[in-house]
Write an enzyme that holds these catalytic residues in place. Structure first.
Site, PDB file in Angstrom:
ATOM      1  N   GLY A  53      52.611  58.179 -17.251  1.00 39.62           N
ATOM      2  CA  GLY A  53      52.599  59.234 -18.259  1.00 39.62           C
ATOM      3  C   GLY A  53      53.354  58.819 -19.508  1.00 39.62           C
ATOM      4  O   GLY A  53      52.986  59.174 -20.633  1.00 39.62           O
TER       5      GLY A  53
ATOM      6  N   TYR B   4      50.851  59.941 -14.526  1.00 35.58           N
ATOM      7  CA  TYR B   4      51.873  60.334 -13.552  1.00 35.58           C
ATOM      8  C   TYR B   4      53.101  59.445 -13.736  1.00 35.58           C
ATOM      9  O   TYR B   4      53.016  58.224 -13.705  1.00 35.58           O
ATOM     10  CB  TYR B   4      51.302  60.172 -12.145  1.00 35.58           C
ATOM     11  CG  TYR B   4      52.081  60.796 -11.005  1.00 35.58           C
ATOM     12  CD1 TYR B   4      53.392  61.260 -11.151  1.00 35.58           C
ATOM     13  CD2 TYR B   4      51.504  60.944  -9.762  1.00 35.58           C
ATOM     14  CE1 TYR B   4      54.077  61.835 -10.098  1.00 35.58           C
ATOM     15  CE2 TYR B   4      52.178  61.512  -8.688  1.00 35.58           C
ATOM     16  CZ  TYR B   4      53.463  61.956  -8.860  1.00 35.58           C
ATOM     17  OH  TYR B   4      54.150  62.515  -7.810  1.00 35.58           O
ATOM     18  N   CYS B   5      54.257  60.082 -13.949  1.00 37.84           N
ATOM     19  CA  CYS B   5      55.541  59.376 -14.036  1.00 37.84           C
ATOM     20  C   CYS B   5      55.503  58.311 -15.137  1.00 37.84           C
ATOM     21  O   CYS B   5      55.206  58.611 -16.269  1.00 37.84           O
ATOM     22  CB  CYS B   5      55.911  58.802 -12.668  1.00 37.84           C
ATOM     23  SG  CYS B   5      57.593  58.136 -12.566  1.00 37.84           S
ATOM     24  N   VAL B   6      55.781  57.048 -14.794  1.00 35.76           N
ATOM     25  CA  VAL B   6      55.857  56.005 -15.817  1.00 35.76           C
ATOM     26  C   VAL B   6      54.520  55.795 -16.509  1.00 35.76           C
ATOM     27  O   VAL B   6      54.465  55.396 -17.682  1.00 35.76           O
ATOM     28  CB  VAL B   6      56.357  54.672 -15.220  1.00 35.76           C
ATOM     29  CG1 VAL B   6      57.817  54.777 -14.832  1.00 35.76           C
ATOM     30  CG2 VAL B   6      55.517  54.248 -14.021  1.00 35.76           C
TER      31      VAL B   6
ATOM     32  N   PHE C 211      52.166  64.398 -15.379  1.00 38.73           N
ATOM     33  CA  PHE C 211      52.851  64.742 -14.141  1.00 38.73           C
ATOM     34  C   PHE C 211      54.243  64.116 -14.173  1.00 38.73           C
ATOM     35  O   PHE C 211      54.381  62.894 -14.167  1.00 38.73           O
ATOM     36  CB  PHE C 211      52.109  64.194 -12.925  1.00 38.73           C
ATOM     37  CG  PHE C 211      50.758  64.785 -12.657  1.00 38.73           C
ATOM     38  CD1 PHE C 211      50.305  65.913 -13.324  1.00 38.73           C
ATOM     39  CD2 PHE C 211      49.911  64.204 -11.706  1.00 38.73           C
ATOM     40  CE1 PHE C 211      49.053  66.446 -13.070  1.00 38.73           C
ATOM     41  CE2 PHE C 211      48.668  64.737 -11.447  1.00 38.73           C
ATOM     42  CZ  PHE C 211      48.228  65.854 -12.118  1.00 38.73           C
TER      43      PHE C 211
END
Length: 633
Positions: A370, A366-368, A395
């Protein structure tokens, strides 16, 4: 206040002093005029004494706070509070705008005078009221319907506030136009100037101060001043904690009504704990799911209240779910870097494989997280170990930061250096990071709460997402600065071999792992145009899904809520624009679509027994979920 305290939190002190003066001014206003109102049930003297006593209470609260801060100034680390940041930055922003130009001042004076006449004419005030040339309605230059704080009818129906409102809009329009037409700046500096100007415009709003906010004044009248006293209490409480409060601090308890999905901590390192959740189905997919949440936030964004919990839903869908819970950084973690977070992901993958005796895992970043998951996949590919990850889901994650959105306004050499200077013991206080994200949506996440909490003295709402948003984590300063410099500023991750991790060069084009890529249509942190670019750097199959809403609600969208929509495209688009043109819209959450996609990767089911049920007979675990690390402050 001492020079030391002032230097640390000058903006907060000035903001509080302005609020104090405005609140006392409101008290004086009511004390002078309300005793003469026909509706007053008490004598004029008694009413004046009441408002004078409230003003004294405010002054006493402020004096006690100052003394308290003086007493602990030497031991208090630098604090950060988002509502006052415009005060420190406004001077530098204004210096870049030609406000001192005689031509500009003449235009502002002329337009301001014309606007004043037009507004007053609506109320039959002034010479313009009888002039046939007078406009029927006042001009509306900009923003009137985009700022919900101006929805109250008093902003239009009372001459004083209508004039203040319209003058604010006029000046805002002029300032923004000056910023957008500024010459001699390179594009990044130009974007920074426009962003800073918008932030300053939001901060200048008359809705932010008691004497120029009719809603706040009416609330003070209704409560006989108690709303202003309660507002000052809220302000001082936030100054003490160094952070604006969005949600009731006592409304949620970890493990009870938030982060409450049953499970066990089955592994831990100095950097993270690994949670395994208890299955609720007789059979589960053979390939377990390992989730990497952002290390800049608490993991329970994916395990909010039960009806919103992605984790709980995934468990109910027959998945063996593992979650990494990152530790909030302390001085022992000051030297951690890029390699440490990638190695942590590798360690978690290895532990899940060994624990369940499976060859591969599904992963989510998710986000960073990812971003680092992409690097982790590249490291595995370089080592010939890609088969350890059956699939990767991203994500709202970016690898190409060329179009990384408004966050890039915080990323230049000066700001990266400032982060290093703000760090204490090699650690960046999470409140700085939270404030930066809040500033991206200043009206929604800062100034609306200034009005609600400080001007109107309202109680904080009980909202799990806002509670999570305020539950900040600290970061290793060295790692955070490297991340901003190497990825956001220099965009090195998409250049093969430019970065290394775990002693191997990173080349994203070696990734053959099947990938599911989700982006939020209205995401301002990881814009969909930026997330899409991940598809341009993969060698394996990928599926891209565009979800309705933004960075959080676009991800945390349980099917039972029946909210938003998502888009898919079965073709082979070369750009996000092509994807959108040929996309098919689907109502509701994208979660079921993702669950079906997992089965296309590997549909095999196995019984949910043995170590699939953490803490069972013969299984040694560390503690119950959500674990200690998520509670570390």
């Amino acid at each position: 206040m001492s020079s030391e305290v002032g230097s640390k939190d000058k903006g907060a002190d000035l903001f509080a002093e302005m609020m104090m003066a405005q609140a006392q001014g409101a008290m004086a206003l009511f004390g002078q005029f309300l005793p003469h109102a026909e509706s007053s049930g008490a004598s004029g003297a008694e009413e004046a004494a009441h408002w004078a006593s409230l003003a004294v209470r405010l002054q006493t609260m402020w004096a006690e706070f100052q003394m308290e801060q003086l007493a602990k100034a030497a031991a208090t680390p630098p604090r950060f509070m988002d509502p006052h940041q415009w005060i420190a930055s406004s001077e530098s922003v204004l210096r870049q705008l030609p406000l001192a130009s005689p031509e500009v001042q003449h235009r502002l004076w002329s337009e301001g005078l014309a606007l004043t006449n037009a507004v007053l004419a609506q109320f039959g005030i002034g010479s313009a009221a009888t002039s046939e040339a007078a406009p029927a309605t006042a001009p509306e230059p900009i923003l009137p319907r985009q700022d919900r704080r101006f929805e109250d009818a008093a902003w239009r129906e009372q001459p004083y506030f209508a004039l203040i409102h319209q003058m604010y809009l006029l000046i805002s329009e002029q300032m923004l136009a000056m910023a957008e037409s500024a010459e001699g700046l390179d594009p990044p500096k130009k974007r920074q100037l426009v962003f800073a100007t918008k932030a300053l415009i939001d901060a200048m709003s008359p809705a932010n101060f008691p004497l120029t906010n009719p809603v706040a004044l009416e609330k003070a009248r209704e409560t006989r001043g108690e709303s202003l006293v309660k507002g000052m209490e809220n302000l001082l409480a936030d100054l003490r904690r160094g952070q604006l409060t969005h949600s009731s601090p006592s409304a949620f308890t970890l493990g009870e009504n938030i982060a409450a999905t049953p499970g066990k901590v089955v592994y831990e390192t100095p950097l993270f704990q690994l949670i395994q959740y208890t299955p609720t189905t007789e059979k589960v997919l053979a390939v377990p799911l390992l989730i990497f949440p952002p290390w800049i936030n608490r993991f329970y964004i994916l395990d909010l209240a039960p009806k919103k919990s992605f984790v709980r839903w995934a468990v109910e869908q027959g998945l063996t779910v593992f979650m990494v819970s990152w530790k909030s950084a302390d001085a022992t973690m000051a030297e951690l870097v890029w390699d440490d977070y990638i190695q942590a992901q590798l360690d978690a993958i290895e532990h899940v494989r060994a624990r369940l005796k499976v060859p591969a895992v599904h992963t989510v970043g998710y986000c960073v997280a990812g971003t680092t998951l992409a690097a982790t996949l590249a490291v595995l590919a370089a080592k010939g170990e890609s088969d350890k990850v059956k699939s990767a889901t991203f994500f709202t994650a970016q690898v190409d930061f060329e179009e990384a959105g408004e966050l890039k306004n915080f990323i230049d050499d000066r700001q990266i250096e400032a982060i290093g200077q703000l760090a204490a013991d090699g650690v960046v206080d999470g409140r700085y990071l939270a404030a930066a994200f809040n500033a991206l949506r200043g009206n929604d996440l800062i100034w609306s709460y200034v009005e609600r909490n400080y001007l109107k003295g309202e109680d904080h709402p009980s909202f799990d997402l806002l509670h999570w948003n305020g539950d900040v984590t600290n970061l290793p300063a060295r790692w955070h600065c490297d991340y901003l410099r190497d990825l956001y500023r220099d965009n090195r991750l998409v250049t093969a071999g430019s970065l290394k991790a775990c002693d191997v060069p990173i080349d994203l084009k070696r990734i053959t792992t099947p990938c599911y890529i989700q982006a939020g249509r209205e995401d301002h942190i990881a814009p969909p145009e930026s997330v899409w670019k991940l598809t341009r750097h993969l060698a394996g199959p990928w599926t891209f899904v565009l979800a309705g809403s933004g960075h959080i609600a676009g991800v945390v969208n349980p099917p039972a809520a029946g909210k938003y929509q998502f888009w898919t495209n079965s073709g082979e688009p070369d750009s996000l624009a092509e994807f959108i043109v040929g996309a098919q819209e689907h109502a509701g959450s994208w979660w079921p679509h993702w669950r079906k996609w997992l089965e296309t990767v590997d549909p095999v089911l196995v019984p949910a027994r043995g170590k699939r049920r953490p803490g069972g007979r013969g299984d040694t675990v560390i503690e119950d979920a959500p674990g200690r690390y998520v509670a570390t402050r």
